[in-house]
Design a protein around this motif. Structure first.
Motif, PDB file in Angstrom:
ATOM      1  N   ILE A 166       0.839  -1.189   0.000  1.00 44.51           N
ATOM      2  CA  ILE A 166       0.000   0.000   0.000  1.00 44.51           C
ATOM      3  C   ILE A 166       0.876   1.242   0.000  1.00 44.51           C
ATOM      4  CG2 ILE A 166      -1.719   1.328   1.283  1.00 44.51           C
ATOM      5  CD1 ILE A 166      -2.822  -1.246   2.357  1.00 44.51           C
ATOM      6  N   THR A 167       0.784   2.038  -1.025  1.00 44.85           N
ATOM      7  CA  THR A 167       1.550   3.281  -1.120  1.00 44.85           C
ATOM      8  C   THR A 167       0.676   4.508  -0.876  1.00 44.85           C
ATOM      9  OG1 THR A 167       1.182   3.351  -3.513  1.00 44.85           O
ATOM     10  CG2 THR A 167       3.206   2.272  -2.734  1.00 44.85           C
ATOM     11  N   VAL A 168      -0.629   4.302  -0.834  1.00 45.98           N
ATOM     12  CA  VAL A 168      -1.562   5.394  -0.578  1.00 45.98           C
ATOM     13  C   VAL A 168      -2.128   5.226   0.817  1.00 45.98           C
ATOM     14  CG1 VAL A 168      -3.719   6.481  -1.276  1.00 45.98           C
ATOM     15  CG2 VAL A 168      -2.144   5.627  -3.017  1.00 45.98           C
ATOM     16  N   THR A 169      -1.958   6.198   1.664  1.00 47.88           N
ATOM     17  CA  THR A 169      -2.481   6.145   3.026  1.00 47.88           C
ATOM     18  C   THR A 169      -3.730   6.999   3.135  1.00 47.88           C
ATOM     19  OG1 THR A 169      -1.115   8.017   3.749  1.00 47.88           O
ATOM     20  CG2 THR A 169      -0.151   5.802   3.925  1.00 47.88           C
ATOM     21  N   SER A 170      -4.445   6.840   4.225  1.00 47.91           N
ATOM     22  CA  SER A 170      -5.679   7.602   4.419  1.00 47.91           C
ATOM     23  C   SER A 170      -5.391   9.095   4.514  1.00 47.91           C
ATOM     24  CB  SER A 170      -6.400   7.121   5.683  1.00 47.91           C
ATOM     25  OG  SER A 170      -5.563   7.254   6.819  1.00 47.91           O
ATOM     26  N   GLU A 171      -4.255   9.475   5.098  1.00 45.07           N
ATOM     27  CA  GLU A 171      -3.917  10.896   5.223  1.00 45.07           C
ATOM     28  C   GLU A 171      -3.605  11.512   3.861  1.00 45.07           C
ATOM     29  OE1 GLU A 171      -0.772  13.887   7.507  1.00 45.07           O
ATOM     30  OE2 GLU A 171      -0.411  11.734   7.440  1.00 45.07           O
ATOM     31  N   SER A 172      -2.760  10.840   3.073  1.00 44.00           N
ATOM     32  CA  SER A 172      -2.425  11.389   1.760  1.00 44.00           C
ATOM     33  C   SER A 172      -3.639  11.419   0.847  1.00 44.00           C
ATOM     34  CB  SER A 172      -1.303  10.561   1.120  1.00 44.00           C
ATOM     35  OG  SER A 172      -1.716   9.220   0.905  1.00 44.00           O
ATOM     36  N   LEU A 173      -4.494  10.396   0.956  1.00 46.89           N
ATOM     37  CA  LEU A 173      -5.717  10.359   0.164  1.00 46.89           C
ATOM     38  C   LEU A 173      -6.663  11.476   0.582  1.00 46.89           C
ATOM     39  CD1 LEU A 173      -6.889   8.598  -2.098  1.00 46.89           C
ATOM     40  CD2 LEU A 173      -8.072   7.279  -0.352  1.00 46.89           C
ATOM     41  N   GLN A 174      -6.701  11.758   1.867  1.00 41.76           N
ATOM     42  CA  GLN A 174      -7.547  12.843   2.356  1.00 41.76           C
ATOM     43  C   GLN A 174      -7.088  14.186   1.816  1.00 41.76           C
ATOM     44  OE1 GLN A 174      -7.556  13.228   6.613  1.00 41.76           O
ATOM     45  NE2 GLN A 174      -9.309  14.584   6.642  1.00 41.76           N
ATOM     46  N   MET A 175      -5.781  14.401   1.770  1.00 40.68           N
ATOM     47  CA  MET A 175      -5.265  15.660   1.244  1.00 40.68           C
ATOM     48  C   MET A 175      -5.574  15.818  -0.241  1.00 40.68           C
ATOM     49  SD  MET A 175      -4.180  16.958   3.924  1.00 40.68           S
ATOM     50  CE  MET A 175      -3.617  16.516   5.565  1.00 40.68           C
ATOM     51  N   ALA A 176      -5.439  14.737  -1.007  1.00 42.99           N
ATOM     52  CA  ALA A 176      -5.778  14.793  -2.425  1.00 42.99           C
ATOM     53  C   ALA A 176      -7.268  15.062  -2.614  1.00 42.99           C
ATOM     54  CB  ALA A 176      -5.381  13.484  -3.107  1.00 42.99           C
ATOM     55  N   THR A 177      -8.092  14.483  -1.757  1.00 40.96           N
ATOM     56  CA  THR A 177      -9.536  14.705  -1.829  1.00 40.96           C
ATOM     57  C   THR A 177      -9.870  16.159  -1.551  1.00 40.96           C
ATOM     58  OG1 THR A 177      -9.936  12.432  -1.095  1.00 40.96           O
ATOM     59  CG2 THR A 177     -11.754  13.989  -0.900  1.00 40.96           C
ATOM     60  N   ILE A 178      -9.209  16.743  -0.572  1.00 42.31           N
ATOM     61  CA  ILE A 178      -9.440  18.155  -0.250  1.00 42.31           C
ATOM     62  C   ILE A 178      -9.148  19.038  -1.461  1.00 42.31           C
ATOM     63  CG2 ILE A 178      -8.602  20.089   1.141  1.00 42.31           C
ATOM     64  CD1 ILE A 178      -8.169  18.115   3.426  1.00 42.31           C
ATOM     65  N   ILE A 179      -8.047  18.771  -2.139  1.00 44.74           N
ATOM     66  CA  ILE A 179      -7.671  19.577  -3.310  1.00 44.74           C
ATOM     67  C   ILE A 179      -8.695  19.412  -4.424  1.00 44.74           C
ATOM     68  CG2 ILE A 179      -5.917  19.945  -5.080  1.00 44.74           C
ATOM     69  CD1 ILE A 179      -5.102  20.901  -2.313  1.00 44.74           C
ATOM     70  N   VAL A 180      -9.121  18.174  -4.682  1.00 47.35           N
ATOM     71  CA  VAL A 180     -10.083  17.917  -5.761  1.00 47.35           C
ATOM     72  C   VAL A 180     -11.413  18.624  -5.487  1.00 47.35           C
ATOM     73  CG1 VAL A 180     -11.462  16.116  -6.865  1.00 47.35           C
ATOM     74  CG2 VAL A 180      -9.030  15.734  -6.455  1.00 47.35           C
ATOM     75  N   VAL A 181     -11.856  18.602  -4.244  1.00 44.88           N
ATOM     76  CA  VAL A 181     -13.154  19.186  -3.910  1.00 44.88           C
ATOM     77  C   VAL A 181     -13.104  20.711  -3.940  1.00 44.88           C
ATOM     78  CG1 VAL A 181     -14.851  19.435  -2.056  1.00 44.88           C
ATOM     79  CG2 VAL A 181     -13.911  17.193  -2.573  1.00 44.88           C
TER      80      VAL A 181
END
Length: 299
Positions: A258-273
């Motif tokens: 797993i190279t994607v963590t919940s924290e990094s995914l959350q940050m990417a989600t924030i940017i997309v939204v």
């Protein structure tokens, strides 16, 4: 240099310094979130990420855009934001203007009734039952109809309308204009700043809302973008938690992949939204700096 010039220059320097500090307080957290979103999730867990990615990776955004029904969720979000904002601001502004008319029968009682709804709430279960009885659950209109009115926005609009030059409105009434024509031709053009502000608040509320899609919609094709991304974060966090709790070698071998963590995914989600709102804001910003009575006479 005279003392009379030192004072204004020092005050100007202080104002510029405060503005710079305020801008940094907004920009630096955004850059930090952006850096983590473009950084490898496993590497970000080590800490020390500042305002530039240490180990570049686009897997966080790849994971976000791999979600099922993402384009459909984007369409749902755009639809509810545009339709909900246009209809909601129109109805709230008409309600607020009606509450400014002193000859309105029962004006005080209506104002109290509107304000009273801010003090008490029926709760989630009664609210769900009401939406079910109205056949709104599991439909796209559950995102729009219940959110058409905001008491806070109505009171803000009413306060703004009360500050308009009374002589202009009274002159229009003497000339025989109806209240709706006064509202459309005088009140709306003179209230662009507050209307732009309320529109922005309403649009951001619709765009960021994930609650309605999670609790009042079961059909996956009706879920907005924010709900889909929230569910993705929940699944990712649950998967990481299960693998961490399991002490078996198979679980750790899977965890290493797993190279994607919940924290990094959350940050990417924030940017997309947040990107759509950031792109829209410059077109509305000009109305915030305009006077509320531009083009009218002063009392």
């Amino acid at each position: 240099m005279s003392n009379s010039m030192v004072g204004p220059k020092a005050l100007r320097f202080l104002n510029i310094l405060l503005i710079v500090l305020f801008c940094l307080a907004i920009i630096l957290p955004f850059l930090h979130v952006l850096a983590i979103s473009f950084n490898s999730g496993v590497d970000a867990q080590k800490g020390g990420i500042g305002f530039w990615p240490r180990e570049w990776s686009f897997e966080n955004y790849t994971e976000v855009f791999k979600q099922d029904n993402l384009l459909n969720g984007l369409f749902i979000s755009i639809f509810r934001t545009v339709v909900g904002t246009v209809i909601g601001v129109a109805l709230m502004s008409m309600a607020a203007y009606a509450m400014t008319i002193k000859t309105l029968p029962g004006r005080k009682q209506i104002t109290f009734f509107v304000f009273f709804t801010m003090l008490f709430s029926g709760g989630t279960v009664p609210y769900y039952l009401v939406l079910t009885e109205l056949n709104l659950t599991n439909t796209i209109w559950v995102f729009i109809i219940p959110s058409l009115y905001s008491v806070t926005n109505i009171l803000l609009l009413r306060t703004s309308f009360n500050q308009l030059p009374f002589s202009v409105i009274e002159a229009a009434r003497i000339d025989g204009c109806s209240e709706f024509k006064i509202f459309r031709s005088i009140v709306i053009p003179m209230s662009k700043p507050v209307l732009a502000t309320i529109s922005l608040f309403t649009a951001v509320g619709h765009w960021n809302d994930w609650y309605y899609g999670s609790f009042f919609v079961r059909d996956a094709s009706l879920k907005p973008l924010a709900t889909l991304l929230q569910e993705m974060l929940t699944r990712q966090a649950a998967l990481s938690d299960i693998l961490l709790r399991n002490s078996g070698s198979m679980a750790y071998s899977q965890l290493d992949k797993i190279t994607v963590t919940s924290e990094s995914l959350q940050m990417a989600t924030i940017i997309v939204v947040m990107i759509p709102m950031v792109l829209i804001y410059p077109f509305i910003q000009k109305y915030f700096v305009k006077g509320i009575t531009v083009g009218s006479i002063k009392e």
